[in-house]
Enzyme design. Structure first.
Site, PDB file in Angstrom:
ATOM      1  N   ARG A  53      27.547  43.823  40.583  1.00  0.00           N
ATOM      2  CA  ARG A  53      28.214  43.664  39.290  1.00  0.00           C
ATOM      3  C   ARG A  53      27.194  43.489  38.187  1.00  0.00           C
ATOM      4  O   ARG A  53      26.078  43.037  38.437  1.00  0.00           O
ATOM      5  CB  ARG A  53      29.167  42.470  39.316  1.00  0.00           C
ATOM      6  CG  ARG A  53      28.526  41.094  39.542  1.00  0.00           C
ATOM      7  CD  ARG A  53      28.047  40.413  38.286  1.00  0.00           C
ATOM      8  NE  ARG A  53      27.791  38.989  38.507  1.00  0.00           N
ATOM      9  CZ  ARG A  53      26.894  38.288  37.846  1.00  0.00           C
ATOM     10  NH1 ARG A  53      26.110  38.878  36.960  1.00  0.00           N
ATOM     11  NH2 ARG A  53      26.738  37.004  38.084  1.00  0.00           N
ATOM     12  N   GLU A  78      33.929  34.806  32.287  1.00  0.00           N
ATOM     13  CA  GLU A  78      32.702  34.169  31.778  1.00  0.00           C
ATOM     14  C   GLU A  78      31.971  35.067  30.770  1.00  0.00           C
ATOM     15  O   GLU A  78      31.393  34.591  29.792  1.00  0.00           O
ATOM     16  CB  GLU A  78      31.794  33.813  32.953  1.00  0.00           C
ATOM     17  CG  GLU A  78      30.516  33.132  32.537  1.00  0.00           C
ATOM     18  CD  GLU A  78      29.676  32.710  33.739  1.00  0.00           C
ATOM     19  OE1 GLU A  78      30.244  32.228  34.739  1.00  0.00           O
ATOM     20  OE2 GLU A  78      28.452  32.880  33.672  1.00  0.00           O
ATOM     21  N   ARG A 112      32.906  42.055  33.154  1.00  0.00           N
ATOM     22  CA  ARG A 112      32.163  41.999  34.405  1.00  0.00           C
ATOM     23  C   ARG A 112      32.522  43.298  35.094  1.00  0.00           C
ATOM     24  O   ARG A 112      33.682  43.509  35.479  1.00  0.00           O
ATOM     25  CB  ARG A 112      32.586  40.800  35.262  1.00  0.00           C
ATOM     26  CG  ARG A 112      31.998  39.466  34.787  1.00  0.00           C
ATOM     27  CD  ARG A 112      30.502  39.407  35.082  1.00  0.00           C
ATOM     28  NE  ARG A 112      29.849  38.211  34.564  1.00  0.00           N
ATOM     29  CZ  ARG A 112      29.681  37.080  35.268  1.00  0.00           C
ATOM     30  NH1 ARG A 112      30.165  36.969  36.482  1.00  0.00           N
ATOM     31  NH2 ARG A 112      29.041  36.065  34.739  1.00  0.00           N
ATOM     32  N   CYS A 166      25.940  32.738  30.153  1.00  0.00           N
ATOM     33  CA  CYS A 166      25.131  31.824  30.973  1.00  0.00           C
ATOM     34  C   CYS A 166      23.711  32.382  31.069  1.00  0.00           C
ATOM     35  O   CYS A 166      23.527  33.568  31.341  1.00  0.00           O
ATOM     36  CB  CYS A 166      25.740  31.697  32.366  1.00  0.00           C
ATOM     37  SG  CYS A 166      24.757  30.678  33.496  1.00  0.00           S
ATOM     38  N   THR A 200      21.590  32.310  33.302  1.00  0.00           N
ATOM     39  CA  THR A 200      21.206  32.875  34.611  1.00  0.00           C
ATOM     40  C   THR A 200      21.432  34.379  34.662  1.00  0.00           C
ATOM     41  O   THR A 200      20.878  35.054  35.516  1.00  0.00           O
ATOM     42  CB  THR A 200      22.007  32.249  35.779  1.00  0.00           C
ATOM     43  OG1 THR A 200      23.397  32.531  35.580  1.00  0.00           O
ATOM     44  CG2 THR A 200      21.786  30.767  35.881  1.00  0.00           C
ATOM     45  N   ARG A 228      24.142  41.137  39.605  1.00  0.00           N
ATOM     46  CA  ARG A 228      24.128  40.445  40.894  1.00  0.00           C
ATOM     47  C   ARG A 228      24.501  41.484  41.945  1.00  0.00           C
ATOM     48  O   ARG A 228      25.612  42.022  41.947  1.00  0.00           O
ATOM     49  CB  ARG A 228      25.122  39.284  40.915  1.00  0.00           C
ATOM     50  CG  ARG A 228      24.869  38.294  42.053  1.00  0.00           C
ATOM     51  CD  ARG A 228      25.735  37.059  41.927  1.00  0.00           C
ATOM     52  NE  ARG A 228      26.927  37.193  42.721  1.00  0.00           N
ATOM     53  CZ  ARG A 228      27.023  36.862  44.019  1.00  0.00           C
ATOM     54  NH1 ARG A 228      25.988  36.365  44.668  1.00  0.00           N
ATOM     55  NH2 ARG A 228      28.152  37.031  44.661  1.00  0.00           N
ATOM     56  N   ARG A 275      25.002  32.233  49.462  1.00  0.00           N
ATOM     57  CA  ARG A 275      26.251  31.553  49.091  1.00  0.00           C
ATOM     58  C   ARG A 275      27.271  31.716  50.206  1.00  0.00           C
ATOM     59  O   ARG A 275      27.101  32.555  51.091  1.00  0.00           O
ATOM     60  CB  ARG A 275      26.889  32.194  47.845  1.00  0.00           C
ATOM     61  CG  ARG A 275      26.083  32.118  46.588  1.00  0.00           C
ATOM     62  CD  ARG A 275      26.868  32.746  45.437  1.00  0.00           C
ATOM     63  NE  ARG A 275      26.161  32.666  44.166  1.00  0.00           N
ATOM     64  CZ  ARG A 275      26.626  33.148  43.017  1.00  0.00           C
ATOM     65  NH1 ARG A 275      27.807  33.731  42.981  1.00  0.00           N
ATOM     66  NH2 ARG A 275      25.941  33.039  41.905  1.00  0.00           N
ATOM     67  N   GLU A 323      31.057  31.467  44.257  1.00  0.00           N
ATOM     68  CA  GLU A 323      30.033  30.496  43.929  1.00  0.00           C
ATOM     69  C   GLU A 323      30.537  29.107  44.321  1.00  0.00           C
ATOM     70  O   GLU A 323      31.713  28.864  44.290  1.00  0.00           O
ATOM     71  CB  GLU A 323      29.848  30.562  42.416  1.00  0.00           C
ATOM     72  CG  GLU A 323      28.577  29.974  41.971  1.00  0.00           C
ATOM     73  CD  GLU A 323      28.374  30.185  40.469  1.00  0.00           C
ATOM     74  OE1 GLU A 323      29.280  30.676  39.791  1.00  0.00           O
ATOM     75  OE2 GLU A 323      27.286  29.830  40.014  1.00  0.00           O
TER      76      GLU A 323
END
Ligand code: ARG
Length: 350
Positions: free
Chosen positions: A120, A219, A223, A265, A267, A274, A303, A308
């Site tokens: 993603r 978020e 996405r 975010c 990250t 990811r 994970r 998450e």
């Protein structure tokens, strides 16, 4: 965990067991320097760190409300970004979506280990704030603009947009069964202001084969997700890149010369990518130090398979690249591929 309240005017209290990057990098002088700053879209420093203050088990604990947050609050964002990505103030991010430069032939052609592959990227729309600072009207406008763009996709990518608002039970049940629905009420997102006006303005698009999916206004505003059963990483990457380029014809994404694709975010900055597999590694699961060792040396994150903050179940793990900024998209996928090959080799050996 009951959320605590904090008004943003005094240095936050951190519990003794707090280990977030926010806790590690927020000094009292930095707090004093930043606490009254506010971005052009009206996003305050208190809003940026609220999630990490009320959720003391955060691993990061900070969100941006707009691209300006990353510069205005750089006294805190820069050390956090350096810590997570190893990306310093003088580094510049570079993108590479050229699939010809990727070498990732199926590491498990017999299907003994890899259950599925998913890649993603996060994207946000240029010229509007990020999710934490969006107004209801702005969020709704993004939803209609993005839904319209997605509904024009053709061929393998053609599909349907399902708004969360007014979604009927059968559609919801099917999306839950397919593990496509994003979870409501996430407390990290909630404290970041990302659940305001829920569920309005949010939705999910997927193609008929259920190999291409877009989350709208979670978020990040988009996405974009490509996934399928098995370990054909190249096919998953190719579909993702094709989709991103198609969407980009009608939607301009927020991009920063230094930080790459801008995400809420830190990250996810840079590639916002990811790349992951769900993989069965029962023998390595019994030797977590060896498992972690291989994962670390390939910059991978381990994970559970229920998202998450979830635990592993019956030796099945979600393995993904950890670095997203200062590496190209191809390097993110290459990290994941190399690590997965090493993990499978070790599993065979045990
Ligand atoms: N804010 C959460 C934390 O600090 C999540 C951080 C990374 N994950 C993410 N989905 N952005 O633990």
């Amino acid at each position: 965990m009951t959320a605590m309240r904090w008004d943003g005017s005094t240095f936050p209290e951190f519990k003794p067991n707090c280990s977030s990057l926010l806790y590690r990098h927020l000094s009292e002088p930095a707090f004093e320097q930043l606490k009254d700053k506010i971005t052009g879209s009206g996003f305050t420093f208190a809003q940026a760190i609220n999630s990490g203050v009320v959720n003391q088990d955060s691993s990061i604990g900070i969100y941006a409300g707009d691209a300006e947050s990353y510069t205005l609050f750089s006294a805190l964002f820069d050390p956090i970004i350096a810590d997570y990505h190893g990306f310093t103030k003088t580094d510049i991010h570079r993108s590479n979506l050229n699939m010809k430069t990727l070498s990732a032939p199926n590491p498990d052609p017999d299907g003994l280990y890899i259950l599925s592959t998913r890649i993603r990227v996060g994207r946000n729309v240029a010229e509007v704030p990020l999710g934490p600072a969006l107004s209801r009207e702005q969020r709704n406008t993004i939803e209609s603009q993005v839904a319209k763009s997605l509904c024009n996709l053709s061929g393998e990518l053609a599909g349907t947009y399902y708004p969360l608002l007014g979604m009927d039970e059968t559609v919801r049940d099917q999306l839950v069964a397919d593990h496509f629905l994003f979870k409501a009420g996430d407390r990290f997102l909630d404290a970041a202001g990302l659940n305001r006006d829920w569920p309005e303005g949010r939705g999910i698009f997927h193609n008929r084969e259920k190999t291409f999916l877009v989350w709208v206004n979670e978020e990040d505003q988009l996405r974009i997700i490509s996934m399928q059963q098995g370990g054909d990483i190249e096919a998953v990457f190719t579909r993702l890149v094709t989709a991103v380029k198609e969407i980009e014809k009608t939607v301009t994404f927020m991009f920063d010369q230094r930080l790459g694709y801008v995400t809420s975010c830190p990250t996810n900055l840079g590639t916002a990518m990811r790349a992951s597999v769900h993989i069965r590694l029962p023998k390595l699961a019994a030797d977590m130090p060896a498992f972690k060792n291989i994962a670390d040396s390939h910059h991978l994150q381990i994970r559970g398979i229920h998202g998450e903050h979830s635990e592993s179940e019956s030796g099945i793990f979600d393995i993904s690249n950890k670095r997203r900024l200062g590496v190209t998209e191809v390097e993110c996928v290459q990290d994941m591929y190399n690590g997965v090959v090493a993990l499978i080799n070790k599993e065979k050996e045990l």
